[in-house]
Design an enzyme around this catalytic site. Structure first.
Site, PDB file in Angstrom:
ATOM      1  N   ARG A  52       9.754 -11.031  19.863  1.00  0.00           N
ATOM      2  CA  ARG A  52       9.701  -9.509  19.753  1.00  0.00           C
ATOM      3  C   ARG A  52       8.099  -9.247  19.220  1.00  0.00           C
ATOM      4  NH1 ARG A  52      13.697  -6.163  20.893  1.00  0.00           N
ATOM      5  NH2 ARG A  52      15.420  -7.970  20.453  1.00  0.00           N
ATOM      6  N   GLY A  53       7.589  -8.058  19.822  1.00  0.00           N
ATOM      7  CA  GLY A  53       6.336  -7.676  19.482  1.00  0.00           C
ATOM      8  C   GLY A  53       6.611  -6.067  19.172  1.00  0.00           C
ATOM      9  N   PHE A  63       5.433  -3.506  21.082  1.00  0.00           N
ATOM     10  CA  PHE A  63       5.938  -2.965  22.501  1.00  0.00           C
ATOM     11  C   PHE A  63       6.447  -3.926  23.437  1.00  0.00           C
ATOM     12  CE2 PHE A  63       2.554  -0.019  21.178  1.00  0.00           C
ATOM     13  CZ  PHE A  63       3.394   1.331  21.186  1.00  0.00           C
ATOM     14  N   VAL A  66      10.077 -10.879  24.661  1.00  0.00           N
ATOM     15  CA  VAL A  66      10.286 -11.883  25.569  1.00  0.00           C
ATOM     16  C   VAL A  66      11.703 -12.405  25.659  1.00  0.00           C
ATOM     17  CG1 VAL A  66       9.323 -14.482  26.430  1.00  0.00           C
ATOM     18  CG2 VAL A  66       7.738 -12.423  25.310  1.00  0.00           C
ATOM     19  N   LYS A  85       8.930 -11.319  30.193  1.00  0.00           N
ATOM     20  CA  LYS A  85       8.220 -10.524  29.130  1.00  0.00           C
ATOM     21  C   LYS A  85       8.576  -9.043  29.581  1.00  0.00           C
ATOM     22  CE  LYS A  85       4.021  -9.888  26.799  1.00  0.00           C
ATOM     23  NZ  LYS A  85       2.491 -10.454  26.272  1.00  0.00           N
ATOM     24  N   ASP A 144      -6.705 -15.125  20.298  1.00  0.00           N
ATOM     25  CA  ASP A 144      -5.548 -15.327  19.285  1.00  0.00           C
ATOM     26  C   ASP A 144      -4.783 -16.452  19.514  1.00  0.00           C
ATOM     27  OD1 ASP A 144      -3.745 -14.257  17.665  1.00  0.00           O
ATOM     28  OD2 ASP A 144      -2.439 -13.302  19.012  1.00  0.00           O
TER      29      ASP A 144
END
Length: 293
Positions: free
Chosen positions: A22-23, A25, A28, A43, A141
């Site tokens: 979880r991010g 916005f 997944v 996602k 990243d």
């Protein structure tokens, strides 16, 4: 209706309630395609919560980049669609989690990776990254949580949410993005000097180091960002033991954790070394020869 089009409707998926990741916005989920039975990573990007047009453009860019890539060591894009104002991206599922979870499990069980396994994983990461760079895409990243594992031991680079395409006229990028422990000095120093593909090489060396000791070279408990910046900009990390691992492993780390980006090893050289070392370790074990440590 084609099978591919059935991947473009939310009601064709059985979704697990628990989120895998979880991010801010994005979330997944594990999901199963009802028609083919294939398990996927789904996602969900909550466009409805986004008010910044740049953030929405970043989401569109991620889909565009995923569509450009087709490589066994990169998470495969399957489809995308909009449902109830949210974007859903259907991706290949790496069934055994990611490197960060593996490192955590090894640490809890007081175990380390042997060098053969390190090269097995690392040469797949470098293959995927060399392919991305050949397509003029910088990942930006690279970290353990974005490197995924299948049960068969295959490795997949994933999460291109921060990736950037360099067209033929683009030389440097300037956005300060990434995860601090794996950020190259030219990004984290705050001087906005710009960076290029070689910033991924720095992150790659951090991953190789972490495969050995299960922590980032610049990790320290309760380290604040200014202190982390100082450690990175002064190359303040503990060298690995030269008695326990091969010269080539040390060489990659030493020639990639370099402040000047242009002095870091190029990705094709790293990939060639990694492939050679994995082949060497496999051959030695097959022939019952001693493995150098």
């Amino acid at each position: 209706m084609s099978i591919q089009s059935t991947y473009e409707a939310l009601n064709n998926f059985d979704i697990r309630n628990a989120a895998v990741n979880r991010g801010h916005f994005a979330t997944v989920y594990f999901a199963r395609h009802r028609i083919t039975g294939i398990k996927v990573a789904l996602k969900q990007v909550e466009l409805s919560r986004m008010t910044d047009s740049k953030t929405i453009e970043d989401c569109k860019r991620e889909v565009f980049l995923l569509q450009q890539l087709d490589h066994p060591n990169i998470i495969k894009y399957i489809s995308h669609f909009i449902d109830n104002n949210d974007l859903y991206i259907v991706l290949e599922l790496a069934s055994a989690g990611d490197l960060s979870k593996m490192f955590e499990s090894l640490h809890q069980n007081n175990k380390l990776l042997n060098e053969k396994t390190i090269w097995k994983f690392f040469c797949q990461i470098t293959c995927g990254l060399e392919y991305m760079h050949s397509k003029r895409i910088i990942h930006r990243d690279i970290k353990p949580a974005n490197i995924f594992i299948n049960k068969d031991g295959s490795i997949k680079l994933g999460d291109l949410g921060l990736s950037r395409y360099f067209d033929s006229k683009t030389i440097l990028a300037y956005s300060n993005v990434g995860t601090p422990y794996y950020m190259a000095p030219e990004i984290i120093d705050g001087q906005c000097r710009g960076y290029n593909f070689q910033s991924d090489i720095w992150s790659l060396a951090c991953i190789l180091y972490e495969m050995v000791v299960l922590r980032s070279p610049f990790y320290e408990i309760d380290l604040d960002l200014p202190s982390l910046q100082r450690k990175i900009l002064t190359l303040d990390y503990e060298p690995l033991s030269t008695q326990l691992y091969s010269t080539n492993l040390h060489s990659i780390i030493n020639q990639c954790l370099v402040l000047n980006p242009e002095q870091r090893l190029p990705i094709n050289d790293i990939n060639n070394i990694a492939k050679t070392m994995y082949t060497q370790f496999r051959t030695q074990i097959t022939n019952n020869a001693p493995v150098p440590i």
